[in-house]
Design a protein around this motif. Structure first.
Motif, mmCIF file in Angstrom:
data_model
loop_
_atom_site.group_PDB
_atom_site.id
_atom_site.type_symbol
_atom_site.label_atom_id
_atom_site.label_comp_id
_atom_site.label_asym_id
_atom_site.label_seq_id
_atom_site.Cartn_x
_atom_site.Cartn_y
_atom_site.Cartn_z
ATOM 1 N N UNK A 28 -2.840 -2.810 -3.929
ATOM 2 C CA UNK A 28 -2.834 -3.491 -5.225
ATOM 3 C C UNK A 28 -1.916 -2.825 -6.240
ATOM 4 N N UNK A 29 -1.374 -1.636 -5.920
ATOM 5 C CA UNK A 29 -0.504 -0.942 -6.862
ATOM 6 C C UNK A 29 -1.241 0.128 -7.648
ATOM 7 N N UNK A 30 -0.495 0.865 -8.468
ATOM 8 C CA UNK A 30 -1.041 2.049 -9.134
ATOM 9 C C UNK A 30 -2.050 1.736 -10.222
ATOM 10 N N UNK A 31 -1.871 0.629 -10.931
ATOM 11 C CA UNK A 31 -2.758 0.326 -12.065
ATOM 12 C C UNK A 31 -3.253 -1.112 -11.979
ATOM 13 N N UNK A 32 -4.040 -1.427 -10.976
ATOM 14 C CA UNK A 32 -4.473 -2.821 -10.806
ATOM 15 C C UNK A 32 -5.450 -3.254 -11.898
ATOM 16 N N UNK A 33 -5.214 -4.441 -12.433
ATOM 17 C CA UNK A 33 -6.106 -5.025 -13.420
ATOM 18 C C UNK A 33 -6.986 -6.087 -12.753
#
Length: 309
Positions: A28-33
């Motif tokens: 989902x990536x480093x900073x998933x919201x």
């Protein structure tokens, strides 16, 4: 078609991936919201989620109809909507103990930084000052440290404190068969007797803001406080007031009510606070240990939990 596992982060240790070769892993990536995770669940319909960053909300759970297990890449599950998961019989598991050494070491580092004025003296030295004649630090030997939460992390921290000839008192309503170097006490005795307090408990509705104006008033004047647990354990405004009055001499914090804290947070620039960005469990060794434990927990849970019809 392979079943999919969603990782709420940008990577996973190779040793963990080696255990999950039968699955397709989606990152989902480093900073998933929340919206990002909902979209990924709708797109991939994972059977499992490995939680590294962010919160797993009811919306995210609802967006994954095949979801059978949520596995925390760490020890705390307060970022997971457990009731929503339970309503669908989705297993929620944690990598308990996988980062115990890392977090306990961070807690001791913060305590030592507070007691020995490491940060302030470093800054003074770099500015050209030599404070040998005027500075006195705190000697921890012979002093009492109160440990709140006696799981793998709290007990490891307690063992280090005992090795430094500190008196260790501890509170944990669920702990059994404690080692001889931990003296079990009531929670109010932690506040009243401790020269330093270290928090190692999970955040629950019952202990939110357990460190507050009333409990801080029970403490010895000049107490030191360390938190490598969850930011919600501390009423931050009450802590700032206690620091301003001298009731709390120093605090070392690795967890905050809002992460990251807002840039104008009153903690920043306060010389009586030693801060780190919730990295107590972030070491190369813990990264592997937590990833492997999270992967094993998924495999174990999937073996037990039947697939949805």
């Amino acid at each position: 078609m392979s079943s999919k596992i969603l990782v709420t982060g940008a990577d996973l240790a190779p040793q963990a991936l080696a255990l999950l070769t039968g699955f397709e892993v989606v990152y989902a990536g480093k900073t998933p919201q929340e919206d990002d995770l909902v979209a990924l669940c709708q797109q991939h319909d994972p059977v499992a989620i490995i939680v590294r960053y962010g919160h797993i909300t009811p919306r995210i759970i609802e967006a994954a109809p095949s979801l059978r297990v949520i596995s925390k890449h760490g020890s705390g599950t307060d970022t997971i909507a457990r009731e929503a998961a339970q309503a669908r019989s989705i297993a929620v598991v944690a990598a308990a103990g996988a980062n115990a050494a890392a977090v306990a070491e961070q807690a001791m580092a913060l305590l030592l930084a507070c007691a020995k004025s490491v940060v302030q003296l470093n800054e003074r030295m770099h500015a050209g000052h030599w404070d040998k004649a005027t500075h006195k630090s705190v000697e921890l030997s012979g002093r009492t440290v109160g440990v709140v939460g006696l799981g793998a992390i709290g007990l490891r921290f307690a063992r280090m404190a005992d090795a430094m000839d500190m008196r260790v008192i501890g509170f944990d309503p669920f702990a059994k068969a404690l080692p001889a170097y931990v003296e079990p006490v009531a929670l109010n005795d932690i506040w009243r007797q401790s020269d330093a307090i270290s928090l190692h408990c999970p955040l629950t509705p019952d202990n939110r803001h357990m460190v507050n104006e009333a409990t801080l008033a029970l403490c010895k004047p000049g107490v030191m406080l360390v938190n490598t647990g969850r930011g919600g354990l501390i009423d931050e405004q009450a802590l700032l007031a206690a620091i301003a009055s001298g009731q709390v001499a120093m605090a070392g914090l690795d967890a905050f009510a809002q992460e990251p804290p807002p840039k104008d947070h009153a903690f920043f620039g306060n010389p009586r606070l030693v801060l780190s960005p919730h990295i107590g469990g972030v070491t190369s060794d813990a990264y592997v240990n937590m990833g492997v434990a999270a992967a094993k927990n998924i495999l174990s849970a999937l073996a037990r939990v039947p697939a949805a019809a």
